[in-house]
Design an enzyme around this catalytic site. Structure first.
Site, PDB file in Angstrom:
ATOM      1  N   LYS A 112       0.983  -1.267   0.045  1.00 39.22           N
ATOM      2  CA  LYS A 112      -0.005  -0.049   0.049  1.00 39.22           C
ATOM      3  C   LYS A 112       0.838   1.179  -0.051  1.00 39.22           C
ATOM      4  CE  LYS A 112      -4.301  -2.049   1.042  1.00 39.22           C
ATOM      5  NZ  LYS A 112      -5.671  -2.183   1.480  1.00 39.22           N
ATOM      6  N   LYS A 194      -4.710 -11.120  -5.669  1.00 37.46           N
ATOM      7  CA  LYS A 194      -6.002 -11.673  -5.258  1.00 37.46           C
ATOM      8  C   LYS A 194      -7.112 -10.849  -5.653  1.00 37.46           C
ATOM      9  CE  LYS A 194      -6.092  -8.635  -1.258  1.00 37.46           C
ATOM     10  NZ  LYS A 194      -6.745  -8.462   0.182  1.00 37.46           N
ATOM     11  N   LYS A 197     -10.758  -4.971  -3.660  1.00 34.84           N
ATOM     12  CA  LYS A 197     -11.593  -3.775  -3.880  1.00 34.84           C
ATOM     13  C   LYS A 197     -10.981  -2.637  -4.394  1.00 34.84           C
ATOM     14  CE  LYS A 197     -13.253  -4.008   0.691  1.00 34.84           C
ATOM     15  NZ  LYS A 197     -12.873  -3.328   2.273  1.00 34.84           N
TER      16      LYS A 197
HETATM   17  P1  ATP Z   1      -9.284  -5.574  -0.570  1.00 37.16           P
HETATM   18  O1  ATP Z   1      -7.811  -6.169  -0.575  1.00 37.16           O
HETATM   19  O2  ATP Z   1     -10.436  -6.254  -1.213  1.00 37.16           O
HETATM   20  O3  ATP Z   1      -9.182  -4.166  -1.046  1.00 37.16           O
HETATM   21  P2  ATP Z   1      -9.268  -5.099   2.096  1.00 37.16           P
HETATM   22  O4  ATP Z   1      -7.847  -5.949   2.550  1.00 37.16           O
HETATM   23  O5  ATP Z   1      -9.322  -3.954   2.213  1.00 37.16           O
HETATM   24  O6  ATP Z   1      -9.821  -5.865   0.840  1.00 37.16           O
HETATM   25  P3  ATP Z   1     -11.434  -5.709   4.016  1.00 37.16           P
HETATM   26  O7  ATP Z   1     -12.351  -5.336   3.622  1.00 37.16           O
HETATM   27  O8  ATP Z   1     -10.861  -5.110   5.435  1.00 37.16           O
HETATM   28  O9  ATP Z   1     -10.113  -6.172   3.126  1.00 37.16           O
HETATM   29  O10 ATP Z   1     -11.247  -7.366   4.508  1.00 37.16           O
HETATM   30  C1  ATP Z   1     -12.244  -8.187   4.790  1.00 37.16           C
HETATM   31  C2  ATP Z   1     -11.849  -9.698   4.859  1.00 37.16           C
HETATM   32  O11 ATP Z   1     -11.953 -10.043   3.511  1.00 37.16           O
HETATM   33  C3  ATP Z   1     -10.381 -10.015   5.536  1.00 37.16           C
HETATM   34  O12 ATP Z   1     -10.618 -11.084   6.508  1.00 37.16           O
HETATM   35  C4  ATP Z   1      -9.717 -10.304   4.334  1.00 37.16           C
HETATM   36  O13 ATP Z   1      -8.584 -11.290   4.534  1.00 37.16           O
HETATM   37  C5  ATP Z   1     -10.713 -10.940   3.365  1.00 37.16           C
HETATM   38  N1  ATP Z   1     -10.328 -11.131   2.001  1.00 37.16           N
HETATM   39  C6  ATP Z   1     -10.076  -9.830   1.200  1.00 37.16           C
HETATM   40  N2  ATP Z   1      -9.744 -10.199  -0.056  1.00 37.16           N
HETATM   41  C7  ATP Z   1      -9.919 -11.686  -0.178  1.00 37.16           C
HETATM   42  C8  ATP Z   1      -9.902 -12.557  -0.956  1.00 37.16           C
HETATM   43  N3  ATP Z   1      -9.303 -12.130  -2.382  1.00 37.16           N
HETATM   44  N4  ATP Z   1      -9.897 -13.840  -0.842  1.00 37.16           N
HETATM   45  C9  ATP Z   1     -10.346 -14.165   0.297  1.00 37.16           C
HETATM   46  N5  ATP Z   1     -10.688 -13.453   1.364  1.00 37.16           N
HETATM   47  C10 ATP Z   1     -10.141 -11.975   1.344  1.00 37.16           C
END
Ligand code: ATP
Ligand code: LTN
Length: 313
Positions: A112, A194, A197
């Site tokens: 990030k 992965k 968002k």
């Molecule tokens: P992103 O990476 O999509 O921007 P983030 O890390 O900001 O998401 P949060 O919304 O805070 O994520 O995460 C919520 C949950 O979703 C966390 O437990 C994270 O580990 C899980 N998560 C995020 N992306 C994935 C994925 N691609 N596969 C499985 N679990 C995920």
């Protein structure tokens, strides 16, 4: 006494199938067995630039997502992180025992900060300390998260152990709960990354509020590997990912999934997958409009009171 679980998600962007299958689905499955606390981590969202009004709306929308996914406010505590001042207070204390070196090693920070620690915010750097506070404040036993959060959980355990060693037994050492399948759902456009968002390419993610047409289109355009068989083969990550999604949304075993597609082509597979995903998300999408802002605010107020009383012990 029931063991406790704690987890949270950031109110940034739209939630996608990765968030659902990697995290939310397991929260719902665990809430009967555990004393459950689910937090909307709006302070974590401040580590990247946010518009205050939008963030407030997204915070409420995320509470709606938790409920529509099946988190039951009768069983679980749902609250907004900034409603409980103890999160920020404990963060300061833990920051005083955390080391620069261990935070510098966090891969999420490196990603990030985009390679420039000089220009990254201090909040982004200490993000995992705030996460450790979230977890440790509630004497959490188990933390259900996706694979990407494993490193943050290890740091949380290290900080708790260090604190207990130096100042006496204070914190429960939490375990991480990572699902066997679905812990890292990949981008439909690049199975080495992965599903996220924050991906600029929206075609890589299936959002929980995508309509049936959009879902079908995204799956149709999803990249595939060379070869034709539809099997769980780690060396063919695109098909492995799609088949994992199929498995999780249908609840079938690996073997049933493979048998179902034996002798069928990618076209047929993708259309069955799209149908299964649409069916899987249908109840969620129907429930999302069931809670108006007043009902939500009441649930969050009760949740914050409960969380405050646990955190202050
Ligand atoms: P992103 O990476 O999509 O921007 P983030 O890390 O900001 O998401 P949060 O919304 O805070 O994520 O995460 C919520 C949950 O979703 C966390 O437990 C994270 O580990 C899980 N998560 C995020 N992306 C994935 C994925 N691609 N596969 C499985 N679990 C995920
Ligand atoms: N960093 C997590 C969100 C998060 C969290 C937590 C998860 C913040 N605090 C405590 C579990 C427990 C993420 O998924 N981005």
């Amino acid at each position: 006494m029931k063991q406790r679980i704690f987890s949270g998600a950031q109110p940034t962007g739209r939630l996608h199938l990765g968030n659902y299958l990697g995290a939310l689905k397991n929260w719902v499955a665990l809430q009967d067995e555990y004393d459950s606390i689910f937090c909307i981590v709006n302070l974590h969202a401040l580590t990247l630039p946010q518009d205050p009004k939008t963030l407030r709306q997204k915070t409420l929308d995320l509470a709606r997502v938790y409920l529509a996914a099946g988190v039951d406010p009768e069983k679980a505590t749902i609250f907004i992180q900034s409603d409980v001042a103890a999160h920020a207070e404990l963060t300061w204390v833990l920051a005083c025992i955390a080391r620069m070196g261990e935070l510098e090693r966090m891969t999420q920070f490196k990603d990030k900060a985009k390679g420039s620690a000089e220009r990254a915010g201090v909040g982004l750097f200490s993000y995992p300390v705030l996460m450790a506070s979230d977890i440790l404040l509630y004497q959490t036993n188990l933390v259900p998260v996706g694979q990407d959060q494993k490193q943050h959980l290890e740091l949380t355990r290290d900080l708790a152990e260090r604190f207990n060693r130096d100042f006496g037994e204070t914190f429960t050492i939490p375990e991480v709960y990572i699902p066997k399948a679905g812990a890292r759902i990949k981008s439909l456009q690049d199975p080495t990354k992965k599903m996220s968002k924050s991906d600029e390419n929206e075609a890589g993610a299936i959002f929980l509020d995508d309509d049936a047409d959009t879902i079908a289109k995204k799956i149709k355009r999803a990249v595939t590997d060379s070869g034709t068989e539809i099997t769980f083969d780690e060396t063919r990550p695109a098909i492995h990912n799609l088949l994992t999604i199929y498995q999780l949304v249908t609840g079938k075993s690996e073997q049933e999934c493979v048998e179902n597609f034996s002798g069928k082509g990618y076209g047929q597979f993708k259309s069955e997958l799209a149908e299964a995903v649409v069916e899987y998300l249908r109840p969620f999408q129907e429930r999302i409009s069931a809670y108006d802002d007043d009902a939500l605010n009441a649930i969050l107020k009760t949740g914050a009171e409960k969380a405050r009383s646990i955190a202050s012990v």
